[in-house]
Scaffold this active site. Sequence first.
Site, PDB file in Angstrom:
ATOM      1  N   HIS A 280     -98.044  17.733 -27.005  1.00  0.00           N
ATOM      2  CA  HIS A 280     -98.264  17.356 -25.627  1.00  0.00           C
ATOM      3  C   HIS A 280     -98.268  18.758 -24.966  1.00  0.00           C
ATOM      4  O   HIS A 280     -97.352  19.516 -24.905  1.00  0.00           O
ATOM      5  CB  HIS A 280     -97.066  16.310 -25.130  1.00  0.00           C
ATOM      6  CG  HIS A 280     -97.046  15.988 -23.952  1.00  0.00           C
ATOM      7  ND1 HIS A 280     -98.015  14.843 -23.246  1.00  0.00           N
ATOM      8  CD2 HIS A 280     -96.455  16.544 -22.788  1.00  0.00           C
ATOM      9  CE1 HIS A 280     -97.844  14.759 -22.117  1.00  0.00           C
ATOM     10  NE2 HIS A 280     -97.072  15.898 -21.559  1.00  0.00           N
TER      11      HIS A 280
ATOM     12  N   ASP B 213     -98.078  20.458 -21.460  1.00  0.00           N
ATOM     13  CA  ASP B 213     -97.969  20.284 -19.708  1.00  0.00           C
ATOM     14  C   ASP B 213     -98.441  21.353 -19.328  1.00  0.00           C
ATOM     15  O   ASP B 213     -98.160  22.511 -19.155  1.00  0.00           O
ATOM     16  CB  ASP B 213     -96.413  20.412 -19.554  1.00  0.00           C
ATOM     17  CG  ASP B 213     -95.823  19.004 -19.828  1.00  0.00           C
ATOM     18  OD1 ASP B 213     -96.515  17.975 -19.823  1.00  0.00           O
ATOM     19  OD2 ASP B 213     -94.428  19.170 -20.164  1.00  0.00           O
TER      20      ASP B 213
ATOM     21  N   HIS C 100    -101.807  17.102 -20.472  1.00  0.00           N
ATOM     22  CA  HIS C 100    -101.242  16.501 -19.172  1.00  0.00           C
ATOM     23  C   HIS C 100    -101.430  17.251 -18.154  1.00  0.00           C
ATOM     24  O   HIS C 100    -100.801  18.340 -17.729  1.00  0.00           O
ATOM     25  CB  HIS C 100     -99.853  15.992 -19.476  1.00  0.00           C
ATOM     26  CG  HIS C 100     -98.976  15.666 -18.179  1.00  0.00           C
ATOM     27  ND1 HIS C 100     -97.566  15.499 -18.291  1.00  0.00           N
ATOM     28  CD2 HIS C 100     -99.442  14.947 -16.964  1.00  0.00           C
ATOM     29  CE1 HIS C 100     -97.168  14.902 -17.087  1.00  0.00           C
ATOM     30  NE2 HIS C 100     -98.289  14.753 -16.299  1.00  0.00           N
TER      31      HIS C 100
ATOM     32  N   GLY D 196     -92.506  19.421 -13.303  1.00  0.00           N
ATOM     33  CA  GLY D 196     -92.376  20.753 -12.748  1.00  0.00           C
ATOM     34  C   GLY D 196     -91.322  21.478 -13.587  1.00  0.00           C
ATOM     35  O   GLY D 196     -91.644  22.696 -13.739  1.00  0.00           O
ATOM     36  N   PHE D 197     -90.372  20.871 -14.254  1.00  0.00           N
ATOM     37  CA  PHE D 197     -89.513  21.596 -15.030  1.00  0.00           C
ATOM     38  C   PHE D 197     -88.965  20.715 -16.322  1.00  0.00           C
ATOM     39  O   PHE D 197     -88.988  19.569 -16.049  1.00  0.00           O
ATOM     40  CB  PHE D 197     -88.171  21.795 -13.992  1.00  0.00           C
ATOM     41  CG  PHE D 197     -88.659  22.839 -13.117  1.00  0.00           C
ATOM     42  CD1 PHE D 197     -88.697  24.299 -13.294  1.00  0.00           C
ATOM     43  CD2 PHE D 197     -88.654  22.241 -11.833  1.00  0.00           C
ATOM     44  CE1 PHE D 197     -89.183  24.875 -12.079  1.00  0.00           C
ATOM     45  CE2 PHE D 197     -89.259  22.923 -10.887  1.00  0.00           C
ATOM     46  CZ  PHE D 197     -89.506  24.419 -10.941  1.00  0.00           C
ATOM     47  N   GLY D 198     -88.537  21.371 -17.313  1.00  0.00           N
ATOM     48  CA  GLY D 198     -88.102  20.760 -18.485  1.00  0.00           C
ATOM     49  C   GLY D 198     -86.583  20.673 -18.173  1.00  0.00           C
ATOM     50  O   GLY D 198     -85.842  21.167 -17.470  1.00  0.00           O
ATOM     51  N   GLY D 199     -86.002  19.744 -19.135  1.00  0.00           N
ATOM     52  CA  GLY D 199     -84.488  19.544 -19.142  1.00  0.00           C
ATOM     53  C   GLY D 199     -83.750  18.682 -18.226  1.00  0.00           C
ATOM     54  O   GLY D 199     -82.697  18.807 -17.839  1.00  0.00           O
TER      55      GLY D 199
ATOM     56  N   ASP E 176     -92.730  10.048 -20.337  1.00  0.00           N
ATOM     57  CA  ASP E 176     -92.521  11.573 -20.362  1.00  0.00           C
ATOM     58  C   ASP E 176     -91.340  11.978 -19.265  1.00  0.00           C
ATOM     59  O   ASP E 176     -91.604  11.986 -18.141  1.00  0.00           O
ATOM     60  CB  ASP E 176     -93.781  12.178 -20.039  1.00  0.00           C
ATOM     61  CG  ASP E 176     -93.992  13.948 -19.993  1.00  0.00           C
ATOM     62  OD1 ASP E 176     -93.161  14.312 -20.303  1.00  0.00           O
ATOM     63  OD2 ASP E 176     -94.958  14.140 -19.623  1.00  0.00           O
ATOM     64  N   GLY E 177     -90.523  12.613 -20.042  1.00  0.00           N
ATOM     65  CA  GLY E 177     -89.378  13.165 -19.240  1.00  0.00           C
ATOM     66  C   GLY E 177     -88.140  12.674 -19.347  1.00  0.00           C
ATOM     67  O   GLY E 177     -87.779  11.385 -19.262  1.00  0.00           O
TER      68      GLY E 177
ATOM     69  N   SER F  67     -87.314  19.127 -24.172  1.00  0.00           N
ATOM     70  CA  SER F  67     -86.290  19.816 -24.257  1.00  0.00           C
ATOM     71  C   SER F  67     -85.071  19.215 -25.312  1.00  0.00           C
ATOM     72  O   SER F  67     -84.331  19.953 -26.214  1.00  0.00           O
ATOM     73  CB  SER F  67     -85.143  20.099 -22.967  1.00  0.00           C
ATOM     74  OG  SER F  67     -85.072  18.564 -22.592  1.00  0.00           O
TER      75      SER F  67
HETATM   76 ZN    ZN Z   1     -96.050  16.261 -19.772  1.00  0.00          ZN
END
Ligand code: ZN
Length: 221
Positions: free
Chosen positions: A24, A26, A57, A133-136, A166-167, A189
């Site tokens: 995937h 991003d 994505h 916008g951000f991981g974690g 996703d997320g 993450s």
């Molecule tokens: Zn994604």
Amino acid sequence: MSADFAQLAGEIGKIERGGADVVHLDVMDGCFVPNMTIGPPVVASIRGCTRLPLDAHLMMQRPDRFLDAFLDAGVDWLSVHVEADAHLDRTLNHIRSRGARPGIALNPATPLALLEEALPLADFVLVMTVNPGFGGQKFIPSMLKKIDRLREMIVSKGYRTRIEVDGGIGPDNLGEVLEAGADIIVAGSAIFGFPGGASAAVAEMKRIAAGGHKGGAGRPG
Ligand code: ZN
């Protein structure tokens, strides 16, 4: 986006060894979301280092401007945000005409009603369960009901559309996300931050997923 960007080939090798089905990607433009990641040249390089399907994505405004660039770079699945593309019908048809799988992505606050007309044109719907916008970030719990309602919408219309989520998903909440009706799970993450390493994290999540769920549309293939 949770991998070490300076070591992408090695990072992808780790998830392959763990049994990942898809890579995937991003893509962030610094406009639709407050961050930037990679573009078509980096995707083309990634294409050269794995046989797994690439799932791009596009978290960008007017993704229609870049569809061919990402398709030429070798992506297999391509999703665009319903909030960012005023001509979703044209975009999804174009992706399919190029031999890739079209997907529609939705932010957490975007209602499922916006999918109604375009749903038959998509192979999958990507439900964002954090604000992109951000991981974690932490999984937004109310999204479980949204996934469930989307599953009902798909089944009631007799479509075979798959649900990608996703997320904020990891071993701890994977079971309930699958139970809500997800077919495809994105993890970032939870994999690259896993104490035992990325391969072990993927293997652990695959083991949990193999326990079964009610999403009836089948596995990606
Ligand atoms: Zn994604």
